[in-house]
Design an enzyme around this catalytic site. Structure first.
Site, PDB file in Angstrom:
ATOM      1  N   HIS A 158       0.817  -1.221   0.000  1.00  0.00           N
ATOM      2  CA  HIS A 158       0.000   0.000   0.000  1.00  0.00           C
ATOM      3  C   HIS A 158       0.846   1.265   0.000  1.00  0.00           C
ATOM      4  O   HIS A 158       0.311   2.360  -0.026  1.00  0.00           O
ATOM      5  CB  HIS A 158      -0.907   0.045   1.246  1.00  0.00           C
ATOM      6  CG  HIS A 158      -2.032  -0.935   1.202  1.00  0.00           C
ATOM      7  ND1 HIS A 158      -2.897  -1.131   2.250  1.00  0.00           N
ATOM      8  CD2 HIS A 158      -2.438  -1.791   0.231  1.00  0.00           C
ATOM      9  CE1 HIS A 158      -3.778  -2.056   1.926  1.00  0.00           C
ATOM     10  NE2 HIS A 158      -3.520  -2.470   0.706  1.00  0.00           N
ATOM     11  N   GLU A 167      -0.174  -2.742   7.390  1.00  0.00           N
ATOM     12  CA  GLU A 167      -1.013  -1.791   8.124  1.00  0.00           C
ATOM     13  C   GLU A 167      -0.716  -1.819   9.613  1.00  0.00           C
ATOM     14  O   GLU A 167      -0.596  -2.889  10.204  1.00  0.00           O
ATOM     15  CB  GLU A 167      -2.508  -2.136   7.943  1.00  0.00           C
ATOM     16  CG  GLU A 167      -2.983  -2.082   6.515  1.00  0.00           C
ATOM     17  CD  GLU A 167      -4.442  -2.521   6.384  1.00  0.00           C
ATOM     18  OE1 GLU A 167      -5.139  -2.641   7.418  1.00  0.00           O
ATOM     19  OE2 GLU A 167      -4.884  -2.752   5.250  1.00  0.00           O
ATOM     20  N   GLU A 210      -4.860   4.383   1.966  1.00  0.00           N
ATOM     21  CA  GLU A 210      -5.945   4.312   2.947  1.00  0.00           C
ATOM     22  C   GLU A 210      -5.912   5.466   3.943  1.00  0.00           C
ATOM     23  O   GLU A 210      -6.543   5.411   4.993  1.00  0.00           O
ATOM     24  CB  GLU A 210      -5.902   2.963   3.660  1.00  0.00           C
ATOM     25  CG  GLU A 210      -6.071   1.819   2.665  1.00  0.00           C
ATOM     26  CD  GLU A 210      -6.078   0.444   3.306  1.00  0.00           C
ATOM     27  OE1 GLU A 210      -5.940   0.362   4.534  1.00  0.00           O
ATOM     28  OE2 GLU A 210      -6.226  -0.545   2.567  1.00  0.00           O
ATOM     29  N   GLU A 293      -3.268  -9.586  11.691  1.00  0.00           N
ATOM     30  CA  GLU A 293      -3.922 -10.141  10.504  1.00  0.00           C
ATOM     31  C   GLU A 293      -2.887 -10.691   9.527  1.00  0.00           C
ATOM     32  O   GLU A 293      -1.818 -10.105   9.348  1.00  0.00           O
ATOM     33  CB  GLU A 293      -4.732  -9.025   9.832  1.00  0.00           C
ATOM     34  CG  GLU A 293      -5.489  -9.462   8.595  1.00  0.00           C
ATOM     35  CD  GLU A 293      -6.184  -8.281   7.933  1.00  0.00           C
ATOM     36  OE1 GLU A 293      -6.314  -8.313   6.697  1.00  0.00           O
ATOM     37  OE2 GLU A 293      -6.577  -7.338   8.639  1.00  0.00           O
TER      38      GLU A 293
END
Length: 434
Positions: A158, A167, A210, A293
């Site tokens: 990203h 993230e 994001e 995650e």
């Protein structure tokens, strides 16, 4: 009421790539839905149909998917005269017409666009808010406002920095309401901006896909350190915890992991799954890290199982499970993770998303509803997370309108619920038990 007209078009997502938008008309009016798109996609996801015509949008056009809606799906659904409240019936019909295992005939982006629009129309038909209609479809008598997981530092696929992990999120679990969680999140975000600016210069506060910052740091630990400092400066050490999305499939190499995968390849620096697990454990020990995650590759089953068994934190499956009820069965059996990441476009229909969620919840898993990195102004997932009572949502930083669209919709829902509003708070992993 049945469908009068369906029309699909190409619009643009937040990365400037084409995506599918569907307009559906009933006697109650127009219902519009737009489909998101991911950057780090799991190999088991339903197929997002792109044109692959290099002379147009560098091959990323979606005119074929749009054509499937307008020429095939629309006439079939209109002729069948099915009431829009019959979500499962309509979704099933589209899946049968497609006939493939991964929606490769029409494209998951075509089917999902229609499925989302049908769901919105169904709510209007019943005269209830969308979140209440979704709660009914899922068999939930109550609804719950989620804890937002704000992705405030971006790395991996990203961002253009050296960070391997994708993230780094803040979760204001100590807030009393969703509204307060938003305030805490925004305040930590602004403190983080100042911390990064002081340490790395103004350029380092440019934002990623994001809305999170993408400072040019190499060590993942450094990102956690920045979060710890920002949380402390904002005065919320007792109210904010940390989550990570590692997206380890992106840097999996021959059974090992390359934490410097954006540099020229050098197998001598690869680390084993056990070494990577030890790194996570050191993070859990040193920081208020409560959720990890995709800590390993989507096919590195033994590493997942071992890790989940030895840590007390939430272990979220994304690339591992791809919101697919068929893919969830194995990790449930093997106890490979304990939380499902729910992304509607990974599976491609509302009905299957609900099935995946129910399957995960019935096996004691948590469920985190998620956006994709290529988003639109569509707010469907805000209503989805409330109706499904999952207690947690990640839809970016409190920055960039396609992210705030979802958070702002959640503020409106909380306001509408008034005294009936319940916020998941510290029970975000299992919000039903209050």
């Amino acid at each position: 009421m049945s469908i009068l007209k369906i029309f699909a078009r190409e619009i643009f997502d937040s990365r400037g790539n084409p995506t599918v938008e569907v307009d559906l008309y009933t006697s109650k009016g127009l219902f519009r839905a737009a489909v998101p798109s991911g950057a780090s996609t799991g190999i088991y996801e339903a197929l997002e149909l792109r044109d692959n015509d290099k002379t147009r949008f560098l091959g990323k056009g979606v005119s074929k998917a749009v054509g499937h809606v307008n020429k095939t799906i629309a006439p079939a659904l209109i002729s069948k005269n099915i009431n829009v409240v019959e979500q499962e019936k309509i979704d099933k019909l589209m899946l049968e017409m497609d006939g493939s295992e991964n929606k490769s005939k029409f494209g998951a982006n075509a089917i999902l666009g229609v499925s989302l629009a049908v769901c919105k129309a169904g709510a209007a038909e019943k005269g209830v808010p969308l979140y209440r209609h979704i709660a009914d479809l899922a068999g939930n008598p109550e609804v719950i406002l989620p804890v937002p997981a704000f992705n405030v530092i971006n790395g991996g696929s990203h961002a253009g920095n050296k960070l391997a992990m994708q993230e780094f999120m803040i979760l204001p679990v100590g807030a009393e309401s969703f509204k307060e969680a938003m305030r805490i999140g925004a305040e930590v975000y602004h403190n983080l901006k100042n911390v990064i600016k002081e340490k790395y210069g103004k350029d380092a506060t440019n934002v990623g896909d994001e809305g999170g910052f993408a400072p040019n740091i190499l060590e993942d630990k450094e990102a956690l350190e920045l979060l710890k400092t920002a949380i402390s400066k904002a005065g919320y050490t007792d109210k904010v915890v940390i989550g990570m999305d590692v997206a380890a499939s992106e840097f999996y190499r021959d059974g090992k992991y390359d934490l410097d995968f954006k540099s020229p390849d050098d197998p001598s620096r690869y680390i084993t799954p056990d070494q990577l697990a030890d790194l996570y454990k050191s993070f859990i020990k040193s920081y208020p890290l409560v959720s990890v995650e995709d800590p390993f590759d989507q096919d590195d089953w033994s590493a997942w199982k071992k890790f989940t068994a030895t840590v007390g934190v939430q272990v979220v499956g994304d690339d591992l499970t791809v919101t697919n009820p068929k893919r969830i069965a194995k990790p449930v059996e093997e106890k490979s993770c304990n939380c499902l990441l729910l992304q509607v476009n990974q599976i491609g229909s509302v009905t299957e998303s609900l099935q995946a969620c129910k399957l995960a919840q019935s096996n004691g898993w948590g469920v985190m509803v998620s956006h994709r990195s290529g988003e639109t102004e569509d707010t469907f997932i805000a209503d989805l997370v409330v109706g499904l009572c999952t207690g947690q949502i990640k839809t970016g930083a409190p920055c960039r309108s396609e992210r705030l669209a979802k958070y702002n919709q959640l503020l409106r829902i909380e306001e509408e619920l008034g005294s009936k509003a319940r916020f998941a708070g510290r029970n975000f992993r299992n919000p039903r038990i209050n």
